[in-house]
Scaffold this active site. Structure first.
Site, short mmCIF file in Angstrom:
data_model
loop_
_atom_site.label_atom_id
_atom_site.label_comp_id
_atom_site.label_asym_id
_atom_site.label_seq_id
_atom_site.Cartn_x
_atom_site.Cartn_y
_atom_site.Cartn_z
N THR A 32 0.83 -1.22 0.00
CA THR A 32 0.00 0.00 0.00
C THR A 32 0.86 1.26 0.00
O THR A 32 2.08 1.21 0.21
CB THR A 32 -0.92 0.06 1.25
N CYS A 33 0.20 2.41 -0.16
CA CYS A 33 0.93 3.69 -0.20
C CYS A 33 1.24 4.21 1.20
O CYS A 33 1.81 5.30 1.34
CB CYS A 33 0.12 4.72 -0.96
N ASP A 34 0.85 3.49 2.22
CA ASP A 34 1.17 3.91 3.59
C ASP A 34 2.64 3.60 3.88
O ASP A 34 3.04 2.43 3.80
CB ASP A 34 0.25 3.15 4.56
N SER A 35 3.39 4.63 4.26
CA SER A 35 4.81 4.38 4.52
C SER A 35 5.01 3.56 5.80
O SER A 35 6.09 3.06 6.08
CB SER A 35 5.59 5.68 4.60
N ASN A 48 -6.48 0.78 0.21
CA ASN A 48 -5.82 1.19 -1.03
C ASN A 48 -6.27 0.32 -2.22
O ASN A 48 -5.68 0.35 -3.28
CB ASN A 48 -4.29 1.02 -0.89
#
Ligand code: PLP
Length: 392
Positions: A342-345, A381
């Site tokens: 996902t785009c969550d760091s 996401n």
């Protein structure tokens, strides 16, 4: 495929460790057929776990905690073996009934539920429910007046990694007050339950809990209540990462000795509601590397599963997971980061794994991924979730 290394035989098990239920050739072929990520479940493994519990907890009815894994193939397998089931919601009830569980083999163990949850499950025929507070009794009075109630007592074990009694369970000193509160509402309390906390490493912790249960049962009897059931909960530990645990049979033997010590002279029915012990070790995650980069001096691998997916139930530490690769065992290894898709760091599954130089498309396998994985995953996401595939 030679799976002799992966399916445990009860007799020659010395210590339990997390082992894959398939090899890389089979993983490759399953990915070609079903895509990645996959949670590969072994029917034989689940069967063996259930048989071991049955044999070493004789006479104790096993209610599988559906919250640990509510995949239909897993439930159908346990149902066909004769297992009973513990549910907490209308949705879990529906999947249980679809898997073939009869109402007489279903228990609702959520101590504090919405009125809609209670009324819906009662309307569909569930009769055994858990409660742990007085206001819950008012809901039963209205929505489920002939239910058979079980009072949950808060007890925590020293060796449990997840304390469930910080949120649920009445204090032992409140037990008689709550039995009286139920009686004053003409509600029928038939038993007591506890949950020592999840991943209880030391089976001897059950002994203290069972001695408390016996004291409450005796006090209840002296106060004119007849209890006929003790639910010893779940908590039975599964092997993760590099952990090495005693065989399940030894763990269960120890629990059973405590049951006999404290309740052997009674005719109370004993039941249990284990989750992870029945399914964790029998499922291996197969995941693919979908991206590769170098950051902060380290290789980073982005894989197609992450903390919103099959790692959503990660509650202990990163070292819970053993990462298996198909490169030569003597290949050079580098401290590497494994990150989810996902785009969550924050979607990092491991900050440090010693891995060889992986390529995009490489398969990684993670054993002991059958509990609190698909059950708690969310498609944040829009990333696809791992499908569960059953093998023999
Ligand atoms: N029963 C209840 C009420 C639970 O809350 C849980 C886990 O959260 C279980 C059973 C299953 O526990 P475990 O998977 O540790 O055996």
């Amino acid at each position: 495929m030679d799976r002799s290394h992966s399916v445990r035989s009860e007799s020659d098990e010395i210590r339990r460790t997390a082992q894959p239920v398939l090899d890389f050739a089979m993983a490759q072929s399953l990915v070609q057929n079903h895509g990645s990520p996959l949670l590969v479940a072994s029917r034989q493994g689940i069967n063996q776990s259930y048989q071991t519990l049955q044999k070493h907890l004789p006479g104790i009815e096993i209610f599988f905690a559906a919250k640990a894994n509510s995949e239909s193939v897993v439930l159908a397998t346990l149902q066909s073996l004769g297992c009973s089931i513990d549910i907490c919601s209308l949705q879990e009830l529906d999947v249980a009934m679809t898997a073939g569980f009869q109402l007489s083999r279903i228990i609702h163990t959520h101590p504090c539920k919405s009125e809609a949850n209670l009324a819906g499950c009662y309307r569909k025929g569930v009769r055994r429910f858990v409660f742990d507070n007085e206001s819950e009794l008012d809901k039963f009075k209205v929505a489920a007046p002939t239910a058979k109630l079980i009072l949950r007592i808060a007890i925590t074990a020293k060796s449990s990694l997840l304390n469930l009694s910080s949120k649920f369970g009445a204090q032992p000193v409140d037990a008689i007050r709550l039995l009286n509160a139920a009686r004053s509402r003409q509600l029928d309390v038939t038993g007591l339950s506890f949950h020592l906390g999840s991943q209880c490493i030391d089976a001897s912790d059950f002994d203290i809990a069972l001695s408390t249960m016996r004291a409450i049962t005796d006090e209840a009897f002296m106060n004119g209540f007849t209890l006929n059931l003790i639910d010893i909960g779940g908590g039975f530990a599964a092997a993760y990462g590099d952990q090495s645990l005693p065989p399940t049979k030894d763990y269960c033997d120890e629990v059973y000795r405590s049951v006999r010590r404290h309740f052997g002279d009674t005719s109370l029915k004993i039941i249990a509601e284990p989750g992870r012990i029945l399914c964790a070790e029998s499922v291996t995650l197969v995941t693919c590397v979908i991206g590769k980069t170098h950051r902060q001096g380290k290789p980073w691998y982005i894989i197609d599963d992450g903390i919103y997916g099959s790692f959503s139930g990660r509650r202990f530490s990163e070292s819970d997971f053993k990462w298996l690769h198909s490169h030569a065992q003597d290949a050079n290894v580098y401290s590497s980061v494994i990150a989810g898709p996902t785009c969550d760091s924050g979607d990092i599954v491991s900050h440090e794994q010693w891995l060889p130089d992986l390529a995009i498309g490489d398969i990684l396998m993670v054993p002991s991924m059958g509990a609190y994985t698909s059950a708690s995953a969310a498609a944040f996401n829009g990333m696809p979730l791992a499908r569960t595939v059953m093998i023999d």
